[in-house]
Design a protein around this motif. Structure first.
Motif, PDB file in Angstrom:
ATOM      1  N   ASP A  68      -6.074  -2.528  16.547  1.00 24.67           N
ATOM      2  CA  ASP A  68      -5.225  -3.711  16.730  1.00 24.67           C
ATOM      3  C   ASP A  68      -6.032  -4.989  16.532  1.00 24.67           C
ATOM      4  O   ASP A  68      -5.565  -5.954  15.908  1.00 24.67           O
ATOM      5  CB  ASP A  68      -4.598  -3.703  18.126  1.00 24.67           C
ATOM      6  N   ALA A  69      -7.242  -5.007  17.048  1.00 21.84           N
ATOM      7  CA  ALA A  69      -8.101  -6.191  16.884  1.00 21.84           C
ATOM      8  C   ALA A  69      -8.443  -6.405  15.411  1.00 21.84           C
ATOM      9  O   ALA A  69      -8.470  -7.557  14.930  1.00 21.84           O
ATOM     10  CB  ALA A  69      -9.368  -6.035  17.720  1.00 21.84           C
ATOM     11  N   LEU A  70      -8.698  -5.343  14.689  1.00 19.70           N
ATOM     12  CA  LEU A  70      -8.988  -5.479  13.261  1.00 19.70           C
ATOM     13  C   LEU A  70      -7.801  -6.068  12.516  1.00 19.70           C
ATOM     14  O   LEU A  70      -7.961  -6.935  11.643  1.00 19.70           O
ATOM     15  CB  LEU A  70      -9.342  -4.113  12.664  1.00 19.70           C
ATOM     16  N   ARG A  71      -6.595  -5.622  12.837  1.00 20.82           N
ATOM     17  CA  ARG A  71      -5.399  -6.131  12.136  1.00 20.82           C
ATOM     18  C   ARG A  71      -5.218  -7.630  12.364  1.00 20.82           C
ATOM     19  O   ARG A  71      -4.648  -8.323  11.508  1.00 20.82           O
ATOM     20  CB  ARG A  71      -4.157  -5.381  12.611  1.00 20.82           C
ATOM     21  N   ARG A  72      -5.669  -8.119  13.494  1.00 23.65           N
ATOM     22  CA  ARG A  72      -5.496  -9.549  13.793  1.00 23.65           C
ATOM     23  C   ARG A  72      -6.589 -10.412  13.167  1.00 23.65           C
ATOM     24  O   ARG A  72      -6.482 -11.639  13.172  1.00 23.65           O
ATOM     25  CB  ARG A  72      -5.493  -9.761  15.317  1.00 23.65           C
ATOM     26  N   HIS A  73      -7.627  -9.784  12.621  1.00 23.82           N
ATOM     27  CA  HIS A  73      -8.738 -10.563  12.084  1.00 23.82           C
ATOM     28  C   HIS A  73      -8.304 -11.265  10.795  1.00 23.82           C
ATOM     29  O   HIS A  73      -7.594 -10.694   9.961  1.00 23.82           O
ATOM     30  CB  HIS A  73      -9.944  -9.669  11.811  1.00 23.82           C
ATOM     31  N   TRP A  75      -9.857 -11.879   8.142  1.00 26.46           N
ATOM     32  CA  TRP A  75     -10.366 -11.289   6.895  1.00 26.46           C
ATOM     33  C   TRP A  75      -9.690  -9.961   6.551  1.00 26.46           C
ATOM     34  O   TRP A  75     -10.027  -9.342   5.546  1.00 26.46           O
ATOM     35  CB  TRP A  75     -11.870 -11.053   7.022  1.00 26.46           C
ATOM     36  N   VAL A  76      -8.765  -9.527   7.377  1.00 26.64           N
ATOM     37  CA  VAL A  76      -8.111  -8.228   7.179  1.00 26.64           C
ATOM     38  C   VAL A  76      -6.615  -8.444   6.955  1.00 26.64           C
ATOM     39  O   VAL A  76      -5.959  -9.145   7.726  1.00 26.64           O
ATOM     40  CB  VAL A  76      -8.328  -7.296   8.391  1.00 26.64           C
ATOM     41  N   GLY A  77      -6.083  -7.842   5.873  1.00 26.74           N
ATOM     42  CA  GLY A  77      -4.660  -7.955   5.579  1.00 26.74           C
ATOM     43  C   GLY A  77      -4.017  -6.589   5.457  1.00 26.74           C
ATOM     44  O   GLY A  77      -4.656  -5.555   5.649  1.00 26.74           O
ATOM     45  N   ASP A  78      -2.717  -6.628   5.108  1.00 24.96           N
ATOM     46  CA  ASP A  78      -1.987  -5.373   4.923  1.00 24.96           C
ATOM     47  C   ASP A  78      -1.785  -5.046   3.445  1.00 24.96           C
ATOM     48  O   ASP A  78      -1.099  -4.088   3.104  1.00 24.96           O
ATOM     49  CB  ASP A  78      -0.632  -5.426   5.630  1.00 24.96           C
ATOM     50  N   GLY A  79      -2.375  -5.844   2.552  1.00 21.42           N
ATOM     51  CA  GLY A  79      -2.276  -5.598   1.127  1.00 21.42           C
ATOM     52  C   GLY A  79      -1.225  -6.405   0.421  1.00 21.42           C
ATOM     53  O   GLY A  79      -1.194  -6.455  -0.817  1.00 21.42           O
ATOM     54  N   SER A  80      -0.339  -7.080   1.160  1.00 23.03           N
ATOM     55  CA  SER A  80       0.731  -7.854   0.530  1.00 23.03           C
ATOM     56  C   SER A  80       0.204  -9.137  -0.093  1.00 23.03           C
ATOM     57  O   SER A  80       0.761  -9.642  -1.074  1.00 23.03           O
ATOM     58  CB  SER A  80       1.831  -8.172   1.546  1.00 23.03           C
ATOM     59  N   THR A  81      -0.854  -9.698   0.467  1.00 21.34           N
ATOM     60  CA  THR A  81      -1.520 -10.868  -0.101  1.00 21.34           C
ATOM     61  C   THR A  81      -3.027 -10.616  -0.045  1.00 21.34           C
ATOM     62  O   THR A  81      -3.490  -9.713   0.656  1.00 21.34           O
ATOM     63  CB  THR A  81      -1.186 -12.155   0.676  1.00 21.34           C
ATOM     64  N   PHE A  82      -3.766 -11.461  -0.750  1.00 21.65           N
ATOM     65  CA  PHE A  82      -5.203 -11.240  -0.808  1.00 21.65           C
ATOM     66  C   PHE A  82      -5.849 -11.397   0.562  1.00 21.65           C
ATOM     67  O   PHE A  82      -5.566 -12.334   1.313  1.00 21.65           O
ATOM     68  CB  PHE A  82      -5.873 -12.208  -1.776  1.00 21.65           C
ATOM     69  N   ALA A  83      -6.728 -10.471   0.862  1.00 22.28           N
ATOM     70  CA  ALA A  83      -7.645 -10.560   1.996  1.00 22.28           C
ATOM     71  C   ALA A  83      -8.865  -9.737   1.595  1.00 22.28           C
ATOM     72  O   ALA A  83      -8.733  -8.768   0.830  1.00 22.28           O
ATOM     73  CB  ALA A  83      -7.011 -10.013   3.273  1.00 22.28           C
ATOM     74  N   PRO A  84     -10.028 -10.079   2.072  1.00 22.04           N
ATOM     75  CA  PRO A  84     -11.218  -9.324   1.657  1.00 22.04           C
ATOM     76  C   PRO A  84     -11.112  -7.836   1.948  1.00 22.04           C
ATOM     77  O   PRO A  84     -11.675  -7.018   1.227  1.00 22.04           O
ATOM     78  CB  PRO A  84     -12.345  -9.971   2.463  1.00 22.04           C
TER      79      PRO A  84
END
Length: 610
Positions: A68-73, A75-84
């Motif tokens: 859950d903490a990673l999802r809120r970071h 730099w982390v996305g769900d793939g719908s828009t750019f994130a590292p």
């Protein structure tokens, strides 16, 4: 989850894994994100597209709160828009580039499958199949006929099968069918065909196989004139086909600059990684037909992904959609399988099962190794030390390895001795070399190709009065390890050094533009990077065939390279006999460790476009 910087270190890590994790930690201050990045980078180094963070065996582990903490970071996305980085709903953590490769590739494959048409009537198919398979039995050619009948109207077609199942001869018939009905299939009247493979050696072998297939079909009514439109002298590596520029580290062909070819055939597709397959699909025009050939049971690509295996899993059991099944049913001795809920790739993939290697006592062993081996079969092999022409030799230490080498030399003395006689003919010597080959899981160490080459040379010297101190000697086999397009030598080419009127020359078999085999010699000083080839790695042997092989596994059962696909690939290079040189523990460990590369491509292809 509390993460200590010590998680950045690991015995199976590369320096880049640790450096990337450290960089993320310094930039973000998040040890949690750094640990996830380290896991993804390390997984990529092992051939995975991502890291499964909810894997109970993961190191480090990530609990629900950590995820859950990673999802809120930020730099982390769900793939719908750019994130590292991307963390998907199945707890798979990706570096952005691998997420993009996988998503783009899945979309391209599914779009091609959705464009499937049935442009040819059953009556026309019946007549064409009768001509193309004249004189061949219906039962053994069932799925070859199905592939030839199913390819018209497809924009992606995958033909798989084990060694000796007739993939290349079938693809020649598939190309003839497409040429004959080109306009009905939405192609130009005379479509252009490109042949490619992942390596230069594989491309050369594809060219030779296509040439042989064309020769076998000369004189087939209504198709002979079309054979001239199937090329075989211009098979290329995928890098050359796509216009790769090493200086720019880029490709000349992509979505903006697509390939001109109307039909593209790629052999040894199991060796194509995620990034390269995406590059290929991006470079194809929507109307281009892509045909992939390969054996998903073989070793997967060196880099991330198991694309061919994922595609084949999308249409298990040669499953057909109802419309295609009804079209093919009158043509085949057995009705194709259908289902109410066919996956998107149904009808796009056909696996050949019948082996045309008549009389091979090795086939049962190869079949047993392909899938999860029956425990009773493995116990019988280890107890009796043989199953037909598959033999196990206990080889757990250097002394046993030397005994195996000595026995191999003794068993093949009639093949080896002529190589060292003055006046040996190059063609005959190269043919003799293909009678037997030692294949190693490792490159380095006493049980690796380099160590066994040194041992083999010493034992040969003792038996045949050679000077083991000489780097070059009459009868030495070498394998090229780097492509040299200027000289026409490719990674995997095997040659032999022979003393003649011009001094010591290294001879290789080459093909002319008509697909005929010829010979060419080089000074040892002119060769690209090369190694002695009494023993080579299993990876370098992919696509090759030998009369006999010996497959050498490391004695350490915990070696991470051991896997079922490694053993299957090595043994299936043999046409007649194969030996396994390994400890019982190593063999059991390898056969109970199939490659299961982490990634989401298989699920994407099964679920289809949404």
């Amino acid at each position: 989850m509390n993460v200590h910087p010590a998680v950045f270190a690991g015995s199976d890590e590369r320096a880049i894994d640790q450096q990337l994790a450290h960089w993320v930690h310094v930039r973000t201050g998040s040890a949690l994100l750094a640990a996830a990045v380290r896991a993804a980078s390390r997984a990529e180094g092992h051939g995975h597209a991502c890291a499964s963070l909810d894997d109970p065996g993961a190191d480090p582990g990530f609990d629900v709160d950590a995820l859950d903490a990673l999802r809120r970071h930020a730099w982390v996305g769900d793939g719908s828009t750019f994130a590292p980085f991307v963390l998907d709903a199945r707890q798979r953590f990706y570096l952005w580039r691998n997420w993009q490769h996988e998503a783009s590739l899945a979309t391209a494959i599914l779009q091609r499958c959705a464009d499937r048409r049935l442009p040819i009537s059953t009556n026309m198919l019946v007549a064409d199949l009768d001509a193309l398979f004249a004189g061949m039995p219906a039962g053994p050619t069932t799925w070859q006929r199905a592939a030839v009948a199913a390819v018209p109207g497809a924009r992606l077609f995958v033909l798989t099968g084990g060694p000796g199942t007739g993939k290349t001869t079938t693809v020649v018939r598939m190309l003839l069918m497409l040429l004959r009905h080109a306009e009905a299939c939405g192609l130009p009247a005379q479509p252009s065909i490109a042949l490619a493979a992942p390596t230069g050696k594989a491309a050369q072998r594809l060219a030779q196989a296509i040439a042989r297939g064309k020769a076998e079909l000369q004189g087939v009514a209504d198709f002979s004139a079309l054979l001239q439109h199937i090329p075989h002298a211009d098979a290329r590596t995928l890098h050359r086909l796509l216009g790769y520029q090493p200086r720019d580290n880029g490709f000349g062909h992509d979505a903006r600059h697509p390939l001109a070819a109307d039909i593209v055939v790629v052999d040894e597709a199991s060796m194509v990684d995620l990034a390269m397959m995406r590059q290929l699909l991006d470079a194809l025009r929507p109307e281009t037909v892509l045909i992939l050939l390969g054996d998903p049971g073989q070793l997967a690509s060196v880099d991330a992904g198991s694309v061919l295996a994922d595609i084949v899993a999308g249409a298990p059991g040669n499953l057909m959609p109802p419309a295609l099944a009804s079209r093919l049913a009158p043509l085949l001795p057995q009705a194709p399988a259908t289902g109410e809920d066919n996956p998107p790739l149904a009808g796009q993939v056909i696996t050949l099962f019948h082996s045309w290697r008549a009389g091979s006592g090795l086939q049962h062993g190869i079949d047993a190794l392909r899938d999860a081996p029956d425990p009773a079969w493995l116990d019988r092999l280890l107890g009796e030390r043989a199953d037909g022409e598959l033999r196990w030799r206990d080889c757990a230490d250097p002394r046993q390895l030397q005994r195996c080498v000595d026995q191999w030399i003794a068993d093949h003395a009639a093949v080896l001795q002529p190589l060292f006689k003055p006046g040996a003919e190059a063609a005959q010597a190269l043919s003799q070399l293909r009678q037997g080959q030692i294949l190693c899981a490792l490159r380095d160490g006493p049980f690796g190709a380099q160590g066994i080459n040194a041992l083999f040379t010493r034992r040969l010297a003792a038996r045949f009065e050679l000077d083991p101190r000489q780097a070059w000697y009459h009868g030495r086999p070498v394998i090229v390890t780097r492509n040299d397009y200027a000289r026409g030598l490719f990674n995997g080419d095997v040659g032999i050094a022979l003393q003649g009127a011009q001094g010591l020359r290294v001879w290789f078999e080459v093909s002319d533009r008509d697909g005929n085999s010829g010979l060419r010699s080089y000074s040892p000083r002119a060769l690209p990077a090369h190694e002695t080839a009494w023993a080579i790695t299993i990876h370098r042997s992919q696509g090759s065939e030998y009369h006999d092989v010996a497959v050498v596994l490391p004695p350490d059962a915990d070696n991470r390279l051991l896997c079922r696909e490694l053993v299957y690939t090595g043994v299936s290079r043999a046409r007649q006999r194969a030996e396994l040189w390994c400890s019982e523990a190593s063999l059991r460990a390898a056969l109970h460790r199939p490659i299961r590369r982490q990634g989401g491509l298989r699920e994407r292809l099964r679920e289809g476009l949404r």
